[in-house]
Write a protein that holds these residues in place. Structure first.
Motif, PDB file in Angstrom:
ATOM      1  N   TRP A   1       0.849  -1.200   0.000  1.00 47.62           N
ATOM      2  CA  TRP A   1       0.000   0.000   0.000  1.00 47.62           C
ATOM      3  C   TRP A   1       0.888   1.255   0.000  1.00 47.62           C
ATOM      4  CZ3 TRP A   1      -4.774   0.014  -1.351  1.00 47.62           C
ATOM      5  CH2 TRP A   1      -5.661  -1.012  -1.002  1.00 47.62           C
ATOM      6  N   ASP A   2       1.923   1.252   0.802  1.00 40.80           N
ATOM      7  CA  ASP A   2       2.805   2.416   0.894  1.00 40.80           C
ATOM      8  C   ASP A   2       3.459   2.720  -0.445  1.00 40.80           C
ATOM      9  OD1 ASP A   2       2.325   2.655   3.635  1.00 40.80           O
ATOM     10  OD2 ASP A   2       4.072   1.454   4.185  1.00 40.80           O
ATOM     11  N   ARG A   3       4.048   1.706  -1.041  1.00 35.89           N
ATOM     12  CA  ARG A   3       4.886   1.934  -2.217  1.00 35.89           C
ATOM     13  C   ARG A   3       4.099   2.288  -3.463  1.00 35.89           C
ATOM     14  NH1 ARG A   3       7.217  -3.697  -1.703  1.00 35.89           N
ATOM     15  NH2 ARG A   3       7.714  -3.435  -3.916  1.00 35.89           N
ATOM     16  N   PHE A   4       2.846   1.844  -3.553  1.00 34.01           N
ATOM     17  CA  PHE A   4       2.090   2.083  -4.779  1.00 34.01           C
ATOM     18  C   PHE A   4       0.954   3.080  -4.608  1.00 34.01           C
ATOM     19  CE2 PHE A   4       3.628  -2.388  -5.724  1.00 34.01           C
ATOM     20  CZ  PHE A   4       4.706  -1.934  -6.466  1.00 34.01           C
ATOM     21  N   TYR A   5       0.645   3.472  -3.380  1.00 33.00           N
ATOM     22  CA  TYR A   5      -0.414   4.453  -3.165  1.00 33.00           C
ATOM     23  C   TYR A   5       0.071   5.618  -2.300  1.00 33.00           C
ATOM     24  CZ  TYR A   5      -3.931   1.346  -5.206  1.00 33.00           C
ATOM     25  OH  TYR A   5      -4.663   0.566  -6.077  1.00 33.00           O
ATOM     26  N   ARG A   6       0.617   5.326  -1.128  1.00 38.03           N
ATOM     27  CA  ARG A   6       0.962   6.389  -0.195  1.00 38.03           C
ATOM     28  C   ARG A   6       2.223   7.150  -0.587  1.00 38.03           C
ATOM     29  NH1 ARG A   6      -2.458   7.797   4.038  1.00 38.03           N
ATOM     30  NH2 ARG A   6      -4.149   6.261   4.071  1.00 38.03           N
ATOM     31  N   VAL A   7       2.958   6.656  -1.542  1.00 36.16           N
ATOM     32  CA  VAL A   7       4.164   7.342  -2.003  1.00 36.16           C
ATOM     33  C   VAL A   7       3.835   8.731  -2.556  1.00 36.16           C
ATOM     34  CG1 VAL A   7       4.060   6.347  -4.330  1.00 36.16           C
ATOM     35  CG2 VAL A   7       6.279   7.039  -3.370  1.00 36.16           C
ATOM     36  N   SER A   8       2.593   8.956  -2.993  1.00 35.08           N
ATOM     37  CA  SER A   8       2.225  10.256  -3.558  1.00 35.08           C
ATOM     38  C   SER A   8       2.411  11.391  -2.553  1.00 35.08           C
ATOM     39  CB  SER A   8       0.770  10.236  -4.043  1.00 35.08           C
ATOM     40  OG  SER A   8      -0.123  10.030  -2.973  1.00 35.08           O
ATOM     41  N   ALA A   9       2.373  11.075  -1.254  1.00 38.79           N
ATOM     42  CA  ALA A   9       2.554  12.112  -0.242  1.00 38.79           C
ATOM     43  C   ALA A   9       3.996  12.583  -0.139  1.00 38.79           C
ATOM     44  CB  ALA A   9       2.093  11.590   1.124  1.00 38.79           C
ATOM     45  N   PHE A  10       4.908  11.901  -0.831  1.00 32.53           N
ATOM     46  CA  PHE A  10       6.328  12.212  -0.708  1.00 32.53           C
ATOM     47  C   PHE A  10       6.972  12.593  -2.040  1.00 32.53           C
ATOM     48  CE2 PHE A  10       4.925   9.224   2.473  1.00 32.53           C
ATOM     49  CZ  PHE A  10       5.277   9.878   3.635  1.00 32.53           C
ATOM     50  N   GLY A  11       6.150  12.814  -3.065  1.00 34.03           N
ATOM     51  CA  GLY A  11       6.684  13.114  -4.386  1.00 34.03           C
ATOM     52  C   GLY A  11       5.995  14.292  -5.040  1.00 34.03           C
ATOM     53  N   VAL A  12       5.822  14.198  -6.351  1.00 31.70           N
ATOM     54  CA  VAL A  12       5.337  15.345  -7.125  1.00 31.70           C
ATOM     55  C   VAL A  12       3.916  15.749  -6.756  1.00 31.70           C
ATOM     56  CG1 VAL A  12       6.866  14.987  -9.082  1.00 31.70           C
ATOM     57  CG2 VAL A  12       4.690  13.748  -8.990  1.00 31.70           C
ATOM     58  N   ASP A  13       3.100  14.806  -6.311  1.00 29.49           N
ATOM     59  CA  ASP A  13       1.726  15.171  -5.961  1.00 29.49           C
ATOM     60  C   ASP A  13       1.691  16.079  -4.731  1.00 29.49           C
ATOM     61  OD1 ASP A  13       0.571  13.731  -8.064  1.00 29.49           O
ATOM     62  OD2 ASP A  13       0.627  11.876  -6.911  1.00 29.49           O
ATOM     63  N   ARG A  14       2.579  15.825  -3.782  1.00 25.73           N
ATOM     64  CA  ARG A  14       2.676  16.694  -2.612  1.00 25.73           C
ATOM     65  C   ARG A  14       3.164  18.079  -3.010  1.00 25.73           C
ATOM     66  NH1 ARG A  14       1.212  17.178   2.896  1.00 25.73           N
ATOM     67  NH2 ARG A  14       1.980  19.282   3.230  1.00 25.73           N
ATOM     68  N   VAL A  15       4.159  18.128  -3.876  1.00 21.60           N
ATOM     69  CA  VAL A  15       4.685  19.415  -4.333  1.00 21.60           C
ATOM     70  C   VAL A  15       3.592  20.214  -5.037  1.00 21.60           C
ATOM     71  CG1 VAL A  15       6.316  20.521  -5.899  1.00 21.60           C
ATOM     72  CG2 VAL A  15       7.054  18.586  -4.496  1.00 21.60           C
ATOM     73  N   ALA A  16       2.850  19.557  -5.923  1.00 24.61           N
ATOM     74  CA  ALA A  16       1.786  20.236  -6.658  1.00 24.61           C
ATOM     75  C   ALA A  16       0.687  20.729  -5.726  1.00 24.61           C
ATOM     76  CB  ALA A  16       1.203  19.287  -7.707  1.00 24.61           C
ATOM     77  N   LEU A  17       0.375  19.948  -4.697  1.00 24.23           N
ATOM     78  CA  LEU A  17      -0.641  20.377  -3.740  1.00 24.23           C
ATOM     79  C   LEU A  17      -0.215  21.665  -3.046  1.00 24.23           C
ATOM     80  CD1 LEU A  17      -3.226  19.826  -2.003  1.00 24.23           C
ATOM     81  CD2 LEU A  17      -1.674  18.705  -0.378  1.00 24.23           C
ATOM     82  N   GLU A  18       1.036  21.732  -2.596  1.00 25.73           N
ATOM     83  CA  GLU A  18       1.495  22.925  -1.894  1.00 25.73           C
ATOM     84  C   GLU A  18       1.539  24.127  -2.828  1.00 25.73           C
ATOM     85  OE1 GLU A  18       5.079  22.213   0.268  1.00 25.73           O
ATOM     86  OE2 GLU A  18       4.205  20.597   1.472  1.00 25.73           O
ATOM     87  N   GLN A  19       1.899  23.927  -4.085  1.00 26.32           N
ATOM     88  CA  GLN A  19       1.874  25.028  -5.039  1.00 26.32           C
ATOM     89  C   GLN A  19       0.459  25.537  -5.224  1.00 26.32           C
ATOM     90  OE1 GLN A  19       3.709  23.130  -8.429  1.00 26.32           O
ATOM     91  NE2 GLN A  19       5.795  23.643  -7.766  1.00 26.32           N
ATOM     92  N   ARG A  20      -0.483  24.622  -5.302  1.00 27.09           N
ATOM     93  CA  ARG A  20      -1.883  24.990  -5.502  1.00 27.09           C
ATOM     94  C   ARG A  20      -2.447  25.694  -4.262  1.00 27.09           C
ATOM     95  NH1 ARG A  20      -6.270  23.175  -8.407  1.00 27.09           N
ATOM     96  NH2 ARG A  20      -4.962  21.815  -9.689  1.00 27.09           N
ATOM     97  N   ALA A  21      -2.105  25.168  -3.076  1.00 26.96           N
ATOM     98  CA  ALA A  21      -2.664  25.700  -1.835  1.00 26.96           C
ATOM     99  C   ALA A  21      -1.944  26.952  -1.348  1.00 26.96           C
ATOM    100  CB  ALA A  21      -2.615  24.626  -0.750  1.00 26.96           C
ATOM    101  N   GLY A  22      -0.787  27.240  -1.914  1.00 29.36           N
ATOM    102  CA  GLY A  22      -0.026  28.401  -1.477  1.00 29.36           C
ATOM    103  C   GLY A  22       0.763  28.163  -0.205  1.00 29.36           C
ATOM    104  N   GLY A  23       1.144  26.902   0.024  1.00 26.95           N
ATOM    105  CA  GLY A  23       1.931  26.567   1.207  1.00 26.95           C
ATOM    106  C   GLY A  23       1.604  25.177   1.699  1.00 26.95           C
ATOM    107  N   ASN A  24       2.076  24.877   2.897  1.00 24.97           N
ATOM    108  CA  ASN A  24       1.877  23.554   3.475  1.00 24.97           C
ATOM    109  C   ASN A  24       0.562  23.489   4.250  1.00 24.97           C
ATOM    110  OD1 ASN A  24       2.105  21.097   4.941  1.00 24.97           O
ATOM    111  ND2 ASN A  24       3.104  22.207   6.613  1.00 24.97           N
ATOM    112  N   PRO A  25      -0.381  22.596   3.843  1.00 25.52           N
ATOM    113  CA  PRO A  25      -1.657  22.503   4.557  1.00 25.52           C
ATOM    114  C   PRO A  25      -1.684  21.420   5.634  1.00 25.52           C
ATOM    115  CG  PRO A  25      -1.812  21.288   2.512  1.00 25.52           C
ATOM    116  CD  PRO A  25      -0.391  21.817   2.588  1.00 25.52           C
TER     117      PRO A  25
END
Length: 457
Positions: free
Chosen positions: A250-274
């Protein structure tokens, strides 16, 4: 497991060109596809349209993968064909921003498509908002914020505790790995997302190889509600090592998104760390966690002191959020549970991407007077349902809309009804075996544990 990981990518193919709007009205099913202000859409309307429109909201497509070429209209392909045969019209926008946490665009793009449908095809007698995974948040917010447009809401495997809860759980997982396994992960404001995601994967894989690592990985996953069951074709394994191994999948194929480009894109969209863990008591979270028995067994087998590791978590420096980013994720990711239409949700009992505990939080927000029914399927997997289960869920909601009260949701009755559907509706995709397999309907009673991390409400 690398080959198995490719299975999770097989749903995504490269989009090769824009489609020209057109309608094949002479066909049994009229097909409309094109763009509305930059958002691709697909609409299918059968000749025998019964007046009901199903407006589908897709889940979050990761920026780590190519955009999917096909616009989804339902979760299972044979659900789509069945609904068309029964006279339902199906519609979905792909959104202007296809991948990432694109709920902001989805909310306006779906409403724009609904308006287009009324002008071009005809005003629906009834519109049902539907969606899966993060798309369940979109569908729920659509119904909450546009009550006059929708007669009902149906969600599958939804992150209904909200975006903050989802991303906070990812932070908790990484925080525990950093503290207990020296993972050295960036949890927020990630400098190198590819390297960070790779590091996360390596740490998880290494932890599954020895009892000490297994115990601490089990604890980290329990704090995020991730089950030790992944294979949808088999019962939950019993051995500690096997359960922690599947948590790692589960970690390697789903939860990894919290540590890669999806997390970066979220912070760019939200204007910071939510996300944050200031003031969080991980001892209390573990005490209520559904995976606590696995953690206790793992620590006992490894000969480790669980209290000592919980003390380490309590003393570790915490992460504070950017308030404006928290506000963004509340506007575009927080279902309130106050949907003024009948709501039916469905979840597998072992979902490591969107734990079933999301359903408990949503039900608590809806309260005892909420017009809500929640169905559970005794199976592992994220959105791993048979078409027969999805169709039976829709029938249950339709009966509520027609009769004004909910029909029985007894699992035996639901399984009997679903089992009468044709064999092509009785399959799931087996990610481990890389094939579609035949199974049986598996509705069951289930009481999820509390979601580990939610906004004060």
């Amino acid at each position: 497991m690398a080959r198995r990981g490719l299975v999770l990518l097989a749903l995504f193919t490269i989009f090769l060109g824009l489609l020209v709007p057109r309608a094949a009205a002479a066909e049994p099913v009229a097909r409309y596809e094109g763009e509305l202000e930059g958002a691709r859409y697909l609409v299918l309307v059968p000749e025998n349209w019964n007046g009901t429109l199903m407006l589908w909201s897709h889940g979050m497509y990761s920026l780590a993968y190519p955009e999917p070429e096909r616009i989804a209209l339902t979760s299972q392909p044979t659900t789509e064909s069945y609904l068309l045969e029964q006279g339902y019209a199906l519609a979905a926008s792909q959104y202007r921003t296809v991948r990432g946490w694109s709920i902001e665009e989805a909310l306006s793009d779906q409403i724009r498509l609904h308006d287009w449908f009324s002008r071009t095809v005809g005003k629906p007698r009834r519109t049902i908002a539907t969606g899966e995974s993060v798309g369940a948040i979109t569908a729920t917010l659509l119904a909450e914020r546009n009550p006059r447009r929708f007669a009902g809401l149906m969600t599958f495997c939804g992150n209904l505790a909200g975006g903050a809860a989802h991303w906070n759980s990812g932070l908790d997982l990484g925080f525990a790995l950093n503290t207990l396994l020296d993972a050295r992960l960036d949890l927020v404001r990630i400098a190198d997302p590819a390297a960070n995601a790779g590091r996360f994967t390596d740490v998880v894989r290494a932890a599954t190889a020895n009892p000490h690592g297994q115990a601490r990985l089990a604890l980290a996953n329990a704090l995020a509600g991730i089950p030790g069951w992944f294979d949808a074709t088999r019962p939950r394994p019993q051995a500690v090592a096997d359960q922690v191994f599947w948590q790692g999948v589960w970690d390697r194929f789903y939860r990894v998104s919290a540590f890669g480009v999806d997390r970066v894109a979220l912070e760019q969209r939200a204007g910071g760390n939510p996300s944050w863990n200031v003031g969080v008591d991980y001892r209390r979270i573990l005490a209520k966690a559904g995976e606590r028995p696995l953690v206790e067994r793992a620590y006992a087998e490894a000969g480790l002191d669980l209290d000592a590791d919980l003390d380490r978590l309590a003393k570790a420096p915490r992460v504070a959020p950017d308030p404006a980013a928290v506000g963004y994720l509340a506007r575009f990711g927080l279902p309130l549970g106050r949907t003024p239409v009948p709501v039916l949700t469905m979840h597998t009992v072992a979902d490591g991407a969107a734990p079933a505990a999301h359903e408990r939080t949503y039900a608590e927000r809806a309260g005892p007077d909420g017009d809500l029914r929640q169905l559970f399927v005794n199976r592992a997997g994220h959105c791993v349902f048979t078409a027969s289960e999805e169709i039976t869920a829709l029938r249950t909601l339709e009966r509520r809309l027609d009769a004004g009260h909910w029909p029985s949701d007894a699992p035996a009755a639901l399984n009997s009804e679903a089992g009468k559907l044709a064999p092509e509706h009785q399959t799931i995709f087996d990610a481990v075996g890389e094939a579609r397999v035949t199974t049986t309907p598996a509705f069951a009673r289930h009481s999820p544990p509390p979601y580990p991390r939610v906004l004060p409400f």
